[in-house]
Design an enzyme around this catalytic site. Structure first.
Site, PDB file in Angstrom:
ATOM      1  N   CYS A   1       0.724  -0.983   0.025  1.00  0.00           N
ATOM      2  CA  CYS A   1       0.022  -0.018   0.081  1.00  0.00           C
ATOM      3  C   CYS A   1       0.952   1.259   0.049  1.00  0.00           C
ATOM      4  O   CYS A   1       2.065   1.467   0.539  1.00  0.00           O
ATOM      5  CB  CYS A   1      -1.025   0.094   1.325  1.00  0.00           C
ATOM      6  SG  CYS A   1      -1.985  -1.370   1.478  1.00  0.00           S
TER       7      CYS A   1
ATOM      8  N   ARG B   1       3.806  -0.417  -4.845  1.00  0.00           N
ATOM      9  CA  ARG B   1       3.583  -1.030  -3.508  1.00  0.00           C
ATOM     10  C   ARG B   1       2.147  -1.522  -3.455  1.00  0.00           C
ATOM     11  O   ARG B   1       1.869  -2.445  -2.567  1.00  0.00           O
ATOM     12  CB  ARG B   1       3.678   0.188  -2.478  1.00  0.00           C
ATOM     13  CG  ARG B   1       5.052   0.805  -2.291  1.00  0.00           C
ATOM     14  CD  ARG B   1       4.915   1.893  -1.435  1.00  0.00           C
ATOM     15  NE  ARG B   1       4.558   1.312   0.049  1.00  0.00           N
ATOM     16  CZ  ARG B   1       5.525   0.861   0.782  1.00  0.00           C
ATOM     17  NH1 ARG B   1       6.923   0.823   0.331  1.00  0.00           N
ATOM     18  NH2 ARG B   1       5.292   0.679   2.194  1.00  0.00           N
TER      19      ARG B   1
ATOM     20  N   TRP C   1      -3.430  -2.424  -1.480  1.00  0.00           N
ATOM     21  CA  TRP C   1      -3.064  -3.958  -1.703  1.00  0.00           C
ATOM     22  C   TRP C   1      -3.798  -4.477  -0.783  1.00  0.00           C
ATOM     23  O   TRP C   1      -3.485  -4.699   0.513  1.00  0.00           O
ATOM     24  CB  TRP C   1      -1.363  -4.170  -1.558  1.00  0.00           C
ATOM     25  CG  TRP C   1      -1.403  -5.693  -2.151  1.00  0.00           C
ATOM     26  CD1 TRP C   1      -1.135  -6.188  -3.345  1.00  0.00           C
ATOM     27  CD2 TRP C   1      -1.017  -6.857  -1.174  1.00  0.00           C
ATOM     28  NE1 TRP C   1      -0.895  -7.475  -3.314  1.00  0.00           N
ATOM     29  CE2 TRP C   1      -0.678  -7.960  -2.002  1.00  0.00           C
ATOM     30  CE3 TRP C   1      -1.126  -6.992  -0.082  1.00  0.00           C
ATOM     31  CZ2 TRP C   1      -0.280  -9.180  -1.613  1.00  0.00           C
ATOM     32  CZ3 TRP C   1      -0.811  -8.196   0.850  1.00  0.00           C
ATOM     33  CH2 TRP C   1      -0.211  -9.318  -0.237  1.00  0.00           C
TER      34      TRP C   1
ATOM     35  N   ASN D   1      -2.172   1.572   6.379  1.00  0.00           N
ATOM     36  CA  ASN D   1      -1.397   0.497   5.923  1.00  0.00           C
ATOM     37  C   ASN D   1      -1.132  -0.511   7.064  1.00  0.00           C
ATOM     38  O   ASN D   1      -0.802  -0.124   8.108  1.00  0.00           O
ATOM     39  CB  ASN D   1      -0.039   0.948   5.391  1.00  0.00           C
ATOM     40  CG  ASN D   1      -0.223   1.611   4.111  1.00  0.00           C
ATOM     41  OD1 ASN D   1      -1.346   1.661   3.573  1.00  0.00           O
ATOM     42  ND2 ASN D   1       0.854   2.018   3.357  1.00  0.00           N
ATOM     43  N   GLY D   2      -1.308  -1.789   6.720  1.00  0.00           N
ATOM     44  CA  GLY D   2      -0.936  -2.863   7.943  1.00  0.00           C
ATOM     45  C   GLY D   2      -2.203  -3.387   8.313  1.00  0.00           C
ATOM     46  O   GLY D   2      -3.240  -3.712   7.509  1.00  0.00           O
TER      47      GLY D   2
ATOM     48  N   GLU E   1      15.416 -18.570  -8.630  1.00  0.00           N
ATOM     49  CA  GLU E   1      15.190 -17.105  -9.097  1.00  0.00           C
ATOM     50  C   GLU E   1      14.592 -16.806 -10.368  1.00  0.00           C
ATOM     51  O   GLU E   1      13.644 -16.253 -10.489  1.00  0.00           O
ATOM     52  CB  GLU E   1      16.466 -16.389  -8.658  1.00  0.00           C
ATOM     53  CG  GLU E   1      16.486 -14.776  -8.977  1.00  0.00           C
ATOM     54  CD  GLU E   1      15.171 -13.806  -8.296  1.00  0.00           C
ATOM     55  OE1 GLU E   1      14.926 -14.441  -7.560  1.00  0.00           O
ATOM     56  OE2 GLU E   1      15.109 -12.847  -8.837  1.00  0.00           O
TER      57      GLU E   1
ATOM     58  N   LYS F   1      11.246 -15.398 -10.964  1.00  0.00           N
ATOM     59  CA  LYS F   1      10.724 -13.936 -12.066  1.00  0.00           C
ATOM     60  C   LYS F   1       9.916 -14.670 -13.054  1.00  0.00           C
ATOM     61  O   LYS F   1       9.005 -13.929 -13.253  1.00  0.00           O
ATOM     62  CB  LYS F   1      12.315 -13.842 -12.703  1.00  0.00           C
ATOM     63  CG  LYS F   1      13.047 -13.195 -11.946  1.00  0.00           C
ATOM     64  CD  LYS F   1      12.788 -11.574 -11.504  1.00  0.00           C
ATOM     65  CE  LYS F   1      12.123 -11.495 -10.148  1.00  0.00           C
ATOM     66  NZ  LYS F   1      12.969 -11.545  -9.084  1.00  0.00           N
TER      67      LYS F   1
ATOM     68  N   GLU G   1       6.279 -14.644 -11.510  1.00  0.00           N
ATOM     69  CA  GLU G   1       5.745 -13.572 -11.280  1.00  0.00           C
ATOM     70  C   GLU G   1       5.161 -12.539 -12.228  1.00  0.00           C
ATOM     71  O   GLU G   1       4.213 -12.039 -12.143  1.00  0.00           O
ATOM     72  CB  GLU G   1       6.903 -12.619 -10.438  1.00  0.00           C
ATOM     73  CG  GLU G   1       7.208 -13.114  -9.035  1.00  0.00           C
ATOM     74  CD  GLU G   1       8.289 -12.215  -8.499  1.00  0.00           C
ATOM     75  OE1 GLU G   1       9.464 -12.149  -9.100  1.00  0.00           O
ATOM     76  OE2 GLU G   1       8.145 -11.538  -7.473  1.00  0.00           O
TER      77      GLU G   1
ATOM     78  N   HIS H   1      14.788 -37.501  -8.558  1.00  0.00           N
ATOM     79  CA  HIS H   1      13.897 -37.960  -7.386  1.00  0.00           C
ATOM     80  C   HIS H   1      12.612 -37.839  -7.609  1.00  0.00           C
ATOM     81  O   HIS H   1      11.896 -37.647  -6.392  1.00  0.00           O
ATOM     82  CB  HIS H   1      14.652 -37.636  -6.255  1.00  0.00           C
ATOM     83  CG  HIS H   1      16.180 -38.082  -5.848  1.00  0.00           C
ATOM     84  ND1 HIS H   1      16.560 -39.452  -5.680  1.00  0.00           N
ATOM     85  CD2 HIS H   1      17.386 -37.537  -5.985  1.00  0.00           C
ATOM     86  CE1 HIS H   1      17.611 -39.574  -5.399  1.00  0.00           C
ATOM     87  NE2 HIS H   1      18.419 -38.302  -5.726  1.00  0.00           N
TER      88      HIS H   1
ATOM     89  N   LYS I   1       5.220  -4.882  -3.880  1.00  0.00           N
ATOM     90  CA  LYS I   1       6.770  -4.688  -3.571  1.00  0.00           C
ATOM     91  C   LYS I   1       7.080  -4.886  -2.281  1.00  0.00           C
ATOM     92  O   LYS I   1       8.143  -5.274  -2.133  1.00  0.00           O
ATOM     93  CB  LYS I   1       7.165  -3.217  -4.436  1.00  0.00           C
ATOM     94  CG  LYS I   1       8.465  -3.057  -4.311  1.00  0.00           C
ATOM     95  CD  LYS I   1       8.952  -3.568  -5.488  1.00  0.00           C
ATOM     96  CE  LYS I   1      10.660  -3.369  -5.508  1.00  0.00           C
ATOM     97  NZ  LYS I   1      11.345  -4.549  -6.215  1.00  0.00           N
TER      98      LYS I   1
HETATM   99  C1  F6R Z   1      10.321 -10.940  -6.094  1.00  0.00           C
HETATM  100  C2  F6R Z   1      10.338 -10.179  -4.910  1.00  0.00           C
HETATM  101  C3  F6R Z   1       9.858 -10.556  -3.730  1.00  0.00           C
HETATM  102  C4  F6R Z   1      10.890  -9.924  -2.848  1.00  0.00           C
HETATM  103  C5  F6R Z   1      10.484 -10.311  -1.481  1.00  0.00           C
HETATM  104  C6  F6R Z   1      11.239  -9.583  -0.261  1.00  0.00           C
HETATM  105  O1  F6R Z   1      10.826 -10.627  -7.560  1.00  0.00           O
HETATM  106  O2  F6R Z   1      10.436  -8.892  -5.272  1.00  0.00           O
HETATM  107  O3  F6R Z   1      10.204 -12.010  -3.599  1.00  0.00           O
HETATM  108  O4  F6R Z   1      12.253 -10.142  -3.077  1.00  0.00           O
HETATM  109  O5  F6R Z   1       9.174  -9.911  -0.981  1.00  0.00           O
HETATM  110  O6  F6R Z   1      11.515  -8.289  -0.359  1.00  0.00           O
HETATM  111  P1  F6R Z   1      12.628  -7.407   0.406  1.00  0.00           P
HETATM  112  O7  F6R Z   1      14.055  -7.639  -0.305  1.00  0.00           O
HETATM  113  O8  F6R Z   1      12.200  -6.011   0.255  1.00  0.00           O
HETATM  114  O9  F6R Z   1      12.783  -7.956   1.870  1.00  0.00           O
END
Ligand code: F6R
Length: 604
Positions: A2, A27, A74, A100-101, A477, A481, A484, A500, A599
């Site tokens: 948010c 966000r 969000w 927020n929260g 990773e 990506k 996502e 396995h 984010k």
């Molecule tokens: C994936 C992504 C998330 C963050 C995760 C941790 O592309 O961005 O998986 O890596 O939410 O976020 P931070 O690094 O801000 O603690």
């Protein structure tokens, strides 16, 4: 999670709010709203959908005033609908609340408020705060907020406006808030990019802080009303760094920024001749016998790479765990444990709580963090900033790159301090690290080739990613990506684990990305490729430039520049980022704001 913006000054508030929200849209982006004081009344417009829906509505029905608050949401409690969007108002329209929260005790509070005659118009936990503050209000808004917060508990970044006041009252616990200081105007936001067009002078509020923001100034206090001093910080990020600079998406811009980011992360810290790194940390690695690293998502994969780096170079045992598991499993920690939290935002609640758990048990604490002044940096013994600059694309790219480089530095720092890393080995490794910006630059040239591969496989329902040793996290990773931003289902496995179980998935429809870069485990990885081929799977190999052998086994090969095998994740993640990006573009996905994601995840 948010985005919040508040403004009091001399400009048109809706312009400042919309511009700020646009910069915070990463966000959260399922609904948005503003409340602006117009002729002594708080006028609210809020809409489900992207910020543009709100912007269009404001164009059709402009709100003119110099004082207002805005939010992009969000969803946690209640679907993304107009009524559930913020700000939340009281029945009379006197008070506007943005939150927020999560208010954990909102249900009993709500029942009590309903019993006392309050009428709720949303399903959110946040709305209870508006009604509670209304009950407490006797002419002093800060006092009413303080009293309401003594009854509500949970996480909040709270922004409150009253129609009779020209002030914004804010409070935070867990969820971040930053105040922007101007001349004859002041701001509040949940993150710095919203403030950059107007000011670089900011105050990061701490947990348990409240503030009253007027045109003339800002006063900060604790939740009991005692004044507190908070440092005014000048942020270095410039406006351009938070803009797209001609790229179609922030994510692509951030992928292309990676060589520069690596220079920033490594700059001035590598001393190859002396076989040392200069991190300016107070912590002394000689005091620690083991390392625990906590992180989430992409940062967790960087942590996993960090484990291999520290164990290989410094010979210190490292445990890595996703923070949401670590914090609840009563980990075995003592004063000889160094707990490292890795986070781009520095606000991820699971990571923060994991770190607190280690700290409670006596561990030394180090944050490997991007966002200056963020919550984690305030709770650790020391912070190593990764200097990736503002990352706006929801899918993390350049922060991951910077985290990998930072963990290389941490491994050398620990190994050299403890004497477990020989100077000549450190020199060689640092020499290879120094070359990374150039190698990543070179790797970006493969984009057109990768775009063709993305097109070829864009109809796949699933993808599999395989990698061994330090490339196993790279595989994870890469899969993350792709999931996502393209919404294609992707799984990752350590390559040796494929036989396995996941081998059952392989058929001619399954593209399998294999990290087959030069390493002591190369031959074994080639055997895994053959196992895939033997079952009809389609292999996309990521291999080291000059490896002609691999072409015999893989349908497609993406070459990456040669580097030290412990640094292979740095050069190898680039094609995986581009593969995800090009696939998502090909499928017409919303690359910078993929569905359901946020984010900065400040809820558990
Ligand atoms: C994936 C992504 C998330 C963050 C995760 C941790 O592309 O961005 O998986 O890596 O939410 O976020 P931070 O690094 O801000 O603690």
């Amino acid at each position: 999670m948010c985005g919040i913006v508040g403004y009091v000054g001399f400009r048109e508030a809706t312009d400042v709010l919309l511009e700020g929200l646009r910069r915070l849209e990463y966000r959260g982006y399922d609904s948005a709203g503003v409340a602006v004081k117009v002729n002594g009344h708080l006028e609210v417009i809020k809409k489900a959908g992207k910020l543009q829906v709100l912007a269009d509505e404001l164009k059709a029905h402009p709100l003119s005033g110099k004082f207002g608050v805005g939010h992009t949401r969000w969803a946690t409690h209640g679907a993304p609908t107009d009524p559930n969007a913020h700000p939340h108002m009281t029945e009379q329209g006197d008070i506007a609340v943005i939150h927020n929260g999560i208010i954990e005790n909102y249900l009993p509070l709500k029942e009590g408020l309903i019993a006392r005659g309050h009428i709720f118009t949303s399903e959110t936990d946040s709305e209870v705060l508006a009604h509670l503050i209304e009950e407490k209000y006797q002419g002093n808004l800060a006092e009413a907020v303080r009293m309401a917060l003594s009854e509500a508990y949970g996480a909040y970044a709270l922004v409150v406006a009253h129609k009779d006041k020209e002030e914004i009252v804010v409070a935070r616990t867990v969820s971040p808030l930053v105040i922007g200081l101007g001349g004859g105007e002041n701001f509040v936001a949940s993150d710095v990019p919203a403030l950059l067009p107007y000011t670089r002078k900011v105050i990061f509020l701490h947990d348990g802080d409240m503030a009253v923001i007027t045109r003339e100034g800002v006063t900060v206090s604790d939740l009991a009303g005692n004044p507190v001093e908070r440092e005014v910080v000048t942020v270095e990020w410039d406006l351009e760094a938070a803009e797209k600079s001609g790229y179609p998406h922030y994510m692509l811009k951030e992928i292309y920024e990676q060589p520069r980011v690596l220079e920033n992360t490594l700059g001035g810290r590598l001393h190859q001749e002396e076989a040392t790194v200069e991190l300016n940390l107070k912590l002394d690695p000689r005091q620690y016998h083991k390392v625990h690293i906590v992180a989430c998502g992409t940062a967790y994969y960087a942590a996993w790479v960090g484990k291999y780096l520290i164990e290989s170079l410094a010979r210190i045992p490292v445990e890595v765990e996703v923070a949401s598991e670590y914090r609840y499993r009563d980990p075995v920690v003592d004063s000889k444990t160094l707990a490292i939290a890795i986070s781009q935002s520095g606000e991820t609640i699971d990571t923060l709580e994991g770190l607190r758990e280690a700290k409670r048990k006596g561990a030394g604490t180090l944050g490997v963090i991007n966002a200056k002044g963020s919550s984690i940096t305030r709770e650790v013994d020391d912070t190593l900033y990764i200097h990736a600059g503002p990352e706006i694309g929801v899918a993390s790219t350049k922060a991951y790159m910077a985290m990998l480089a930072a963990m290389g530095l941490v491994a050398v720092w620990m190994g050299r301090s403890k004497g477990t890393l020989k100077p000549e080995v450190a020199q060689e490794f640092l020499g290879e690290m120094r070359k990374l910006p150039r190698l990543v630059e070179e790797g970006l040239e493969a984009r057109a080739h990768i775009a063709k591969i993305a097109e070829k496989y864009h109809q796949a329902q699933d993808y599999l990613f395989l990698g061994r040793h330090i490339q196993a996290p790279t595989a994870y990773e890469g899969a993350l990506k792709l999931k996502e931003i393209s919404y294609i289902h992707a799984e990752a496995y350590p390559a040796g684990e494929m036989k396995h179980g996941p081998i059952a998935l392989i058929d001619e429809r399954l593209p399998v990305v294999v990290l087959a870069t030069e390493s002591p485990f190369y031959e074994k990885t080639i055997s895994n490729i053959q196992e895939v081929r033997a079952r009809g799977g389609r292999v996309i190999a990521v291999a080291t430039k000059g490896d002609n052998e691999v072409k015999r086994f893989a349908q497609d090969v993406i070459y990456v520049p040669k580097t030290h095998h412990l640094l292979a994740p740095v050069v190898s993640v680039v094609p995986l980022q581009l593969l995800a990006y090009e696939t998502a573009v090909f499928l017409g996905r919303d690359v910078d704001q993929p569905r359901n994601l946020a984010k900065s995840v400040t809820v558990e």
